[in-house]
Design an enzyme around this catalytic site. Structure first.
Site, PDB file in Angstrom:
ATOM      1  N   HIS A 192      -4.205   8.375   2.943  1.00 26.55           N
ATOM      2  CA  HIS A 192      -5.124   7.231   2.910  1.00 26.55           C
ATOM      3  C   HIS A 192      -5.986   7.340   1.661  1.00 26.55           C
ATOM      4  CE1 HIS A 192      -8.039   4.250   4.251  1.00 26.55           C
ATOM      5  NE2 HIS A 192      -7.275   3.991   5.302  1.00 26.55           N
ATOM      6  N   GLY A 193      -6.419   6.215   1.122  1.00 29.32           N
ATOM      7  CA  GLY A 193      -7.386   6.240   0.017  1.00 29.32           C
ATOM      8  C   GLY A 193      -8.710   6.793   0.524  1.00 29.32           C
ATOM      9  N   ASP A 194      -9.556   7.264  -0.396  1.00 27.59           N
ATOM     10  CA  ASP A 194     -10.806   7.882   0.062  1.00 27.59           C
ATOM     11  C   ASP A 194     -11.951   6.872   0.157  1.00 27.59           C
ATOM     12  OD1 ASP A 194     -11.250   7.358  -2.561  1.00 27.59           O
ATOM     13  OD2 ASP A 194     -11.794   9.402  -3.133  1.00 27.59           O
TER      14      ASP A 194
ATOM     15  N   THR B 251      -7.973   3.428  -5.854  1.00 27.36           N
ATOM     16  CA  THR B 251      -7.904   2.827  -7.193  1.00 27.36           C
ATOM     17  C   THR B 251      -8.905   1.678  -7.289  1.00 27.36           C
ATOM     18  OG1 THR B 251      -5.542   3.263  -7.010  1.00 27.36           O
ATOM     19  CG2 THR B 251      -6.254   1.935  -8.904  1.00 27.36           C
TER      20      THR B 251
ATOM     21  N   ASP C 262     -34.596 -31.092  18.130  1.00 28.48           N
ATOM     22  CA  ASP C 262     -33.136 -31.238  18.213  1.00 28.48           C
ATOM     23  C   ASP C 262     -32.784 -32.592  18.837  1.00 28.48           C
ATOM     24  OD1 ASP C 262     -30.407 -30.730  18.445  1.00 28.48           O
ATOM     25  OD2 ASP C 262     -30.623 -29.404  20.188  1.00 28.48           O
TER      26      ASP C 262
END
Ligand code: SPV
Ligand code: MG
Length: 438
Positions: free
Chosen positions: A96-98, A129, A211
């Protein structure tokens, strides 16, 4: 680094993306050094909980991954947590990417570590990246999700994807950001809101107005635009009574063009007051045929397939009884309504659940929408059991903000300085970095 490659080692990674960029290719390149690479493609319903709405179908995303060199097998990962994958595949490595940046990512990382501790295996984390190209692709994906055609269609898709569409009130860009970004994560559960409700009550209150359909459509459309500029989730618009049919058709066209997914109009006529007043104020219910004409006019004016006109029934609010509510529901569906909203101001959900059960005996398809402001002990699971498809938390963000702001104002007045309230406030650092810049 020296790798000893064991032929039978399994390296697993999961992708939840619509585009393959160099970051993914780097990860696969690294993975292949450890053994046979199996990639999981996260299924649509889990993508929605964790990441964002997929722009491609699961099949298309599988195809995308299959074409990456060195990927030996692609599977569909049915849960964001890795329990099933680890039990089925027994991977020697998960890679896995960090970029474990938020609570959800942290919970997933812990889940992987716990499983690999139990079943054996190692988590490999490689530098994610982050370069201009990757960031650009990411922001392009977000922008695409916000395009009117794509956003508008997403509510209908969600109705087929999740057990109940959890919808939170928004009335500004800032509350839109909260709806867009709030995510909760713990050991085995990650969740976020799927859709946004632009409440007439909150839109009016935010402007210091009652309202009563006093805030005109031009102003309401500005609120929509402010929210759309900073979000991607689908929008359900509170259209009040819809006005006269001759005006409602223009509203439908404008909402469609902007990318709103649905408008809900209520079967009241004359001076509309908020439903939570019930019979304490004079409110008149429209007659069935007259309201059906408005629905038909709206459906005829609509140009896209995916826009929804949802009819809101006020019979329980105005104490006209269950039979009247059901009679209206079936008549409004016959007139072309794409969904039914049933409202109540009782503290118990009984009459709402009874309505849902009786409606579902005859109609198993038409989406049911409920707004549990008064009957707020009811859980989403109970609503699902009774056939509800959309739950709207209609005013909680505004109600949360008001006492917090009032408290801050009082503290400053009382202490003749701002120091005492400071620790209850968002830090200066957080407020100046809250909004992402382009
Ligand atoms: C709103 O949020 O404006 C609604 C829901 O219409 S309710 O206030 O409960 O009537
Ligand atoms: Mg309203």
């Amino acid at each position: 680094m020296i790798f000893i490659k064991f032929k039978n080692n399994i390296v697993y990674t999961c992708f939840c993306t619509d585009v393959i960029h160099e970051g993914h290719l780097n990860l696969i390149n690294e993975a292949k050094n450890y053994g046979e690479v199996i990639v999981g493609v996260l299924c649509d319903s889990e993508m929605v909980k964790y990441n964002r709405f997929p722009l491609k179908t699961t099949d298309e995303r599988v195809e995308l991954v299959k074409n990456i060199p060195n990927v030996s097998k692609v599977i569909i990962q049915d849960n964001i947590m890795y329990d099933d994958v680890v039990k089925d595949l027994h991977p020697d490595y998960i890679i896995h990417g960090d970029n474990w940046s938020d609570d959800a990512m942290v919970a997933i990382r812990q889940n992987i570590i716990d499983l690999l501790d139990e079943f054996g295996g190692e988590l490999i984390e490689i530098p994610y990246t982050f370069n201009e190209n990757v960031l650009k692709i990411d922001s392009q994906m977000r922008e695409k999700l916000a395009m009117p055609e794509l956003r508008r269609a997403r509510l209908k898709k969600l109705l087929n994807l999740v057990p109940i569409v959890k919808t939170i009130e928004v009335h500004s860009g800032l509350t839109g950001l909260i709806a867009e970004k709030t995510i909760v994560a713990d050991d085995n559960h990650i969740d976020q809101f799927e859709a946004m409700w632009i409440s007439s009550l909150c839109d009016s209150t935010e402007k210091g107005k009652p309202d009563i359909e006093l805030v005109d459509m031009t102003s309401r459309f500005r609120t929509i635009n402010d929210i759309m500029e900073v979000t991607t989730k689908p929008i359900i618009f509170d259209g009040d009574t819809g006005g006269i049919a001759e005006h409602f058709v223009y509203t439908v066209r404008s909402l469609e063009r902007m990318g709103v997914s649905a408008v809900i109009i209520e079967d009241k006529i004359g001076l509309k007051k908020n439903s939570l007043f019930g019979t304490e104020v004079k409110q008149t219910q429209d007659d069935i045929e007259h309201f059906c004409e408005k629905i038909r006019a709206g459906k005829n004016a609509q140009l896209s397939e995916d826009f929804m006109i949802i009819a809101r029934i006020e019979s329980l609010i105005l104490e006209q009884g269950m039979d009247d509510a059901l009679k209206r529901a079936f008549a409004f569906c016959d007139a072309g309504a794409d969904g039914i909203m049933i409202h109540s101001r009782r503290n118990e959900p009984d009459e709402i659940l009874e309505f849902c059960d009786k409606f579902r005996q005859k109609d198993t398809e038409t989406p049911i929408v409920v707004v549990p402001s008064s009957f707020n002990t009811v859980t989403e699971d109970e609503l699902i059991k009774h056939g509800v498809n959309i739950v709207i938390y209609a005013n909680q963000l505004l109600r949360a903000a008001f006492p917090a702001m009032q408290n801050a104002a009082k503290s400053i007045l009382k202490h003749h300085r701002a120091h005492e309230i400071d620790e209850e406030l968002l830090s200066i650092k957080d407020i100046i970095t809250l909004i992402d810049e382009l």
